[in-house]
Design a protein around this motif. Structure first.
Motif, PDB file in Angstrom:
ATOM      1  N   SER A 272     -60.292  64.876  34.797  1.00 46.42           N
ATOM      2  CA  SER A 272     -59.528  64.788  33.557  1.00 46.42           C
ATOM      3  C   SER A 272     -60.417  64.473  32.353  1.00 46.42           C
ATOM      4  O   SER A 272     -60.059  64.781  31.221  1.00 46.42           O
ATOM      5  CB  SER A 272     -58.410  63.751  33.677  1.00 46.42           C
ATOM      6  OG  SER A 272     -58.943  62.457  33.858  1.00 46.42           O
TER       7      SER A 272
ATOM      8  N   GLY B 260     -63.410  65.712  32.096  1.00 46.04           N
ATOM      9  CA  GLY B 260     -64.254  66.882  31.894  1.00 46.04           C
ATOM     10  C   GLY B 260     -65.722  66.621  32.151  1.00 46.04           C
ATOM     11  O   GLY B 260     -66.581  67.256  31.536  1.00 46.04           O
TER      12      GLY B 260
ATOM     13  N   ASP C 229     -71.964  63.157  29.333  1.00 46.52           N
ATOM     14  CA  ASP C 229     -71.110  62.665  30.414  1.00 46.52           C
ATOM     15  C   ASP C 229     -71.262  61.155  30.607  1.00 46.52           C
ATOM     16  O   ASP C 229     -70.273  60.453  30.826  1.00 46.52           O
ATOM     17  CB  ASP C 229     -71.363  63.410  31.726  1.00 46.52           C
ATOM     18  CG  ASP C 229     -72.802  63.361  32.209  1.00 46.52           C
ATOM     19  OD1 ASP C 229     -73.714  63.031  31.418  1.00 46.52           O
ATOM     20  OD2 ASP C 229     -73.034  63.665  33.393  1.00 46.52           O
TER      21      ASP C 229
END
Length: 87
Positions: free
Chosen positions: A16, A18, A63
């Motif tokens: 969720s 990504g 990330d």
């Protein structure tokens, strides 16, 4: 982070958010950063052989930054719900 959101919460949210799956070492770094530990100490705690190099690389990764932001927001929400802080 005891009593708050954990790494299992983070890893369950990868899709969720990504982001790709983080390694255990990266997850430990994220956890330590969200505990308020400075980047170099977090990299050492995560077991990076060259912490300064790791910090330089990790700080540029979207990330990792997203994971840190997500965990901090979850901690903030827990604190708000507990009445520890006002929003």
């Amino acid at each position: 982070m005891s009593g708050e959101y954990s790494l299992s919460t983070l890893s369950g949210s990868y899709a969720s958010l990504g982001i790709a799956r983080l390694t255990a070492q990266e997850e430990t770094y994220v956890q330590r950063r969200t505990q308020g530990i400075n980047p170099s100490a977090a990299a050492r705690a995560a077991g990076y052989k060259y912490p300064a190099r790791a910090v330089a690389e990790l700080s540029e990764r979207e990330d990792i930054n997203l994971a840190i932001s997500y965990m901090r927001e979850m901690q903030r929400q827990v604190a708000v719900q507990a009445g520890a802080i006002e929003f």
